[in-house]
Design a protein around this motif. Structure first.
Motif, mmCIF file in Angstrom:
data_model
loop_
_atom_site.group_PDB
_atom_site.id
_atom_site.type_symbol
_atom_site.label_atom_id
_atom_site.label_comp_id
_atom_site.label_asym_id
_atom_site.label_seq_id
_atom_site.Cartn_x
_atom_site.Cartn_y
_atom_site.Cartn_z
ATOM 1 N N LYS A 38 -30.585 -50.846 -27.437
ATOM 2 C CA LYS A 38 -29.830 -52.041 -27.845
ATOM 3 C C LYS A 38 -28.342 -51.750 -28.078
ATOM 4 O O LYS A 38 -27.511 -52.640 -27.955
ATOM 5 N N THR A 39 -27.998 -50.510 -28.449
ATOM 6 C CA THR A 39 -26.646 -50.265 -28.946
ATOM 7 C C THR A 39 -25.755 -49.453 -28.006
ATOM 8 O O THR A 39 -24.690 -49.906 -27.583
ATOM 9 N N GLY A 40 -26.191 -48.230 -27.710
ATOM 10 C CA GLY A 40 -25.306 -47.237 -27.104
ATOM 11 C C GLY A 40 -24.733 -47.636 -25.757
ATOM 12 O O GLY A 40 -23.543 -47.437 -25.498
ATOM 13 N N ASN A 70 -36.514 -42.183 -30.008
ATOM 14 C CA ASN A 70 -37.752 -41.392 -29.894
ATOM 15 C C ASN A 70 -38.871 -42.270 -29.309
ATOM 16 O O ASN A 70 -39.879 -42.542 -29.972
ATOM 17 N N GLY A 96 -28.480 -42.520 -24.841
ATOM 18 C CA GLY A 96 -28.784 -41.169 -25.295
ATOM 19 C C GLY A 96 -30.079 -40.691 -24.662
ATOM 20 O O GLY A 96 -30.610 -41.308 -23.724
ATOM 21 N N GLY A 97 -30.594 -39.607 -25.208
ATOM 22 C CA GLY A 97 -31.822 -39.030 -24.656
ATOM 23 C C GLY A 97 -32.980 -40.009 -24.684
ATOM 24 O O GLY A 97 -33.849 -39.964 -23.803
ATOM 25 N N SER A 98 -33.013 -40.882 -25.686
ATOM 26 C CA SER A 98 -34.157 -41.805 -25.784
ATOM 27 C C SER A 98 -34.233 -42.729 -24.564
ATOM 28 O O SER A 98 -35.281 -42.779 -23.898
ATOM 29 N N ASP A 101 -34.969 -40.571 -21.372
ATOM 30 C CA ASP A 101 -36.382 -40.150 -21.292
ATOM 31 C C ASP A 101 -37.288 -41.357 -21.064
ATOM 32 O O ASP A 101 -38.268 -41.283 -20.309
ATOM 33 N N THR A 137 -24.759 -41.298 -22.879
ATOM 34 C CA THR A 137 -23.719 -41.795 -23.791
ATOM 35 C C THR A 137 -23.702 -40.983 -25.093
ATOM 36 O O THR A 137 -22.980 -41.303 -26.009
ATOM 37 N N THR A 138 -24.571 -39.970 -25.167
ATOM 38 C CA THR A 138 -24.481 -38.973 -26.236
ATOM 39 C C THR A 138 -24.255 -37.633 -25.540
ATOM 40 O O THR A 138 -24.525 -37.506 -24.337
ATOM 41 N N THR A 146 -32.624 -32.765 -16.638
ATOM 42 C CA THR A 146 -33.901 -32.075 -16.889
ATOM 43 C C THR A 146 -35.077 -32.858 -16.296
ATOM 44 O O THR A 146 -34.984 -34.062 -16.074
ATOM 45 N N TYR A 148 -37.760 -33.379 -17.951
ATOM 46 C CA TYR A 148 -38.581 -33.692 -19.119
ATOM 47 C C TYR A 148 -38.354 -35.111 -19.618
ATOM 48 O O TYR A 148 -37.262 -35.665 -19.523
ATOM 49 N N LYS A 159 -44.431 -35.602 -31.258
ATOM 50 C CA LYS A 159 -43.813 -35.928 -29.979
ATOM 51 C C LYS A 159 -44.311 -34.912 -28.948
ATOM 52 O O LYS A 159 -44.495 -33.743 -29.274
ATOM 53 N N TYR A 178 -17.583 -42.076 -22.833
ATOM 54 C CA TYR A 178 -18.686 -42.887 -23.363
ATOM 55 C C TYR A 178 -19.174 -42.421 -24.732
ATOM 56 O O TYR A 178 -19.935 -43.124 -25.379
ATOM 57 N N SER A 181 -17.535 -43.995 -28.795
ATOM 58 C CA SER A 181 -18.054 -45.014 -29.725
ATOM 59 C C SER A 181 -19.158 -44.473 -30.631
ATOM 60 O O SER A 181 -19.673 -45.192 -31.485
#
Ligand code: NAP
Ligand code: FE
Length: 369
Positions: A38-40, A70, A96-98, A101, A137-138, A146, A148, A159, A178, A181
């Motif tokens: 929703k944000t990044g 996550n 980000g990674g979330s 992934d 964006t992170t 990766t 993964y 996890k 990026y 923010s």
């Protein structure tokens, strides 16, 4: 020397790299599914840039913006159903990674006849995937390079990740603007995650001379940022170094995977709500102490590159960056250690480890605080 190394992701790094290299998107098809949180994606400007580029290339798109932090199996199932209704030619993963992934899992669920739990239990059933194009964006996970995808599995109370050669993003666009923010707390947290990838890959039994080059190069760039992280000065130069360090960490763990540090961190995220990077950072002191007898030279080298004269100096620095350290009950120590032992990655470290030793590492980490 005897090793192989294969990273199929095409990487573009630098300011405005998406616009500058948009011709590398056109051949993926006419329908894109943008997958983000929703944000990044929007706060960073990456979403707007991606939409501009898709419009310029006359590629249609829909957006699934409900990847949660996550992401859980249930969450990616919803995304997979969304993809099945739209039938994209490729996925643009932004965040980000979330979200990155999540996008890999969504692509796998859309492209194969699989249940979400099959991703974890039978990743060999992933026969195909629509290509994932990744815009981080992170500066932390390196997920853009990766194979993964790390998913929350409530049934296992932890996890778990799946790995598949097909899950490597086809293209990664790393534009450090990026990350401007990012709230400082998340910028620090994700930088710590990147650092632990570099550390764990370098110490891993699976390290090879190429991995070592990635790891040490990333650590040198992270080292450039240490004093400015201490002073909360996240200028453009720091963001560039951290994005590069994150990329190197991804390239390194793509080959080695992580070790027991990540495995132990997962319970702190699952049960205590600690962010991924903070969980890893908090455990780093005892991780290094435990491994020191088997990896003295490498650990001394890392400390030297970072400008710390001992493990405790690094441990103090990291602990000072961690916010909101939770308490751990004595019965949780062994329970969390038992859950960590479910992760295959614990076998990759320089020194053998089992449940009693991990229990002790949790105990030392949390009684000191
Ligand atoms: P994240 O969970 O993707 O994002 C953390 C928070 O930052 C979210 O609230 C996100 O918002 C927000 N955000 C992201 N970019 C932003 C920006 N530029 N500006 C403002 N806010 C922004 O955090 P992450 O540390 O990058 O990823 C963590 C996940 O990656 C974990 O699940 C971890 O296990 C996994 N991981 C994967 C690998 C791999 O190789 N695949 C390696 C290590 C870790 P929204 O989400 O709402 O947009
Ligand atoms: Fe990580």
């Amino acid at each position: 020397m005897d090793f192989s190394h294969d990273i199929p992701t095409r990487v573009f790094f630098g300011r405005k790299c998406l616009h500058k290299n948009k011709e590398h998107i056109a051949h993926f098809g006419r329908k894109a599914l943008i997958v983000c949180g929703k944000t990044g994606a929007k706060a960073s400007g990456a979403y707007e840039d991606a939409v501009d580029v898709l419009d310029e290339l006359h590629i249609g798109y829909q957006t699934y913006d409900n990847v949660l932090n996550n992401p859980s199996l249930e969450n990616v199932k919803e995304g997979g159903d969304f993809a099945r209704a739209y039938r994209p030619d490729f996925i643009f993963a932004i965040g980000g990674g979330s979200p990155l992934d999540g996008a890999k899992a969504i692509s796998a669920l859309f492209s194969n006849d699989m249940e979400p739990m099959d991703l974890i239990e039978h990743p060999e059933r992933i026969k195909q995937m629509v290509p994932v194009l990744a815009i981080p964006t992170t500066a932390g996970t390196g997920s853009e390079v990766t194979p993964y995808s790390v998913l929350t599995v409530p049934g296992l109370r932890t996890k778990k990740s799946f790995a598949s050669y097909k899950a490597y993003p086809a293209v990664a666009f790393l534009d450090y603007r990026y990350t401007e923010s990012l709230p400082e707390k998340i910028a620090v947290d994700t930088a710590l995650d990147a650092f632990t990838h570099l550390l764990e890959s370098y110490l891993s039994k699976k390290c090879n001379p190429m991995v070592e080059t990635f790891s040490l190069s990333g650590i040198s760039h992270f080292a450039e940022c240490v004093s400015r992280i201490k002073e909360s000065k996240f200028d453009e130069d720091v963001r560039m170094h951290l994005m590069y360090a994150s990329l190197m960490g991804g390239l390194a763990i793509a080959h080695t995977g992580t070790t027991f540090l990540h495995a132990m961190g997962y319970s702190l995220t699952y049960f205590k709500g600690m962010s991924h990077g903070n969980a890893n950072a908090l455990l780093t002191r005892e991780y290094l102490r435990y491994n020191y007898p088997e990896a003295r030279e490498k650990i001394d080298r890392i400390l030297g590159l970072l400008g710390f004269d001992c493990i405790d100096a690094l441990g103090d620095f990291f602990e000072g960056l961690v916010e909101g350290i939770p308490g751990l009950l004595s019965e949780e120590l062994a329970e969390f250690a038992g859950l960590s032992a479910l992760q295959n990655s614990i076998r990759n470290g320089p020194r053998e480890i089992g449940i009693p030793e991990m229990t002790e590492i949790y105990r030392r980490t949390f009684t000191k605080i």
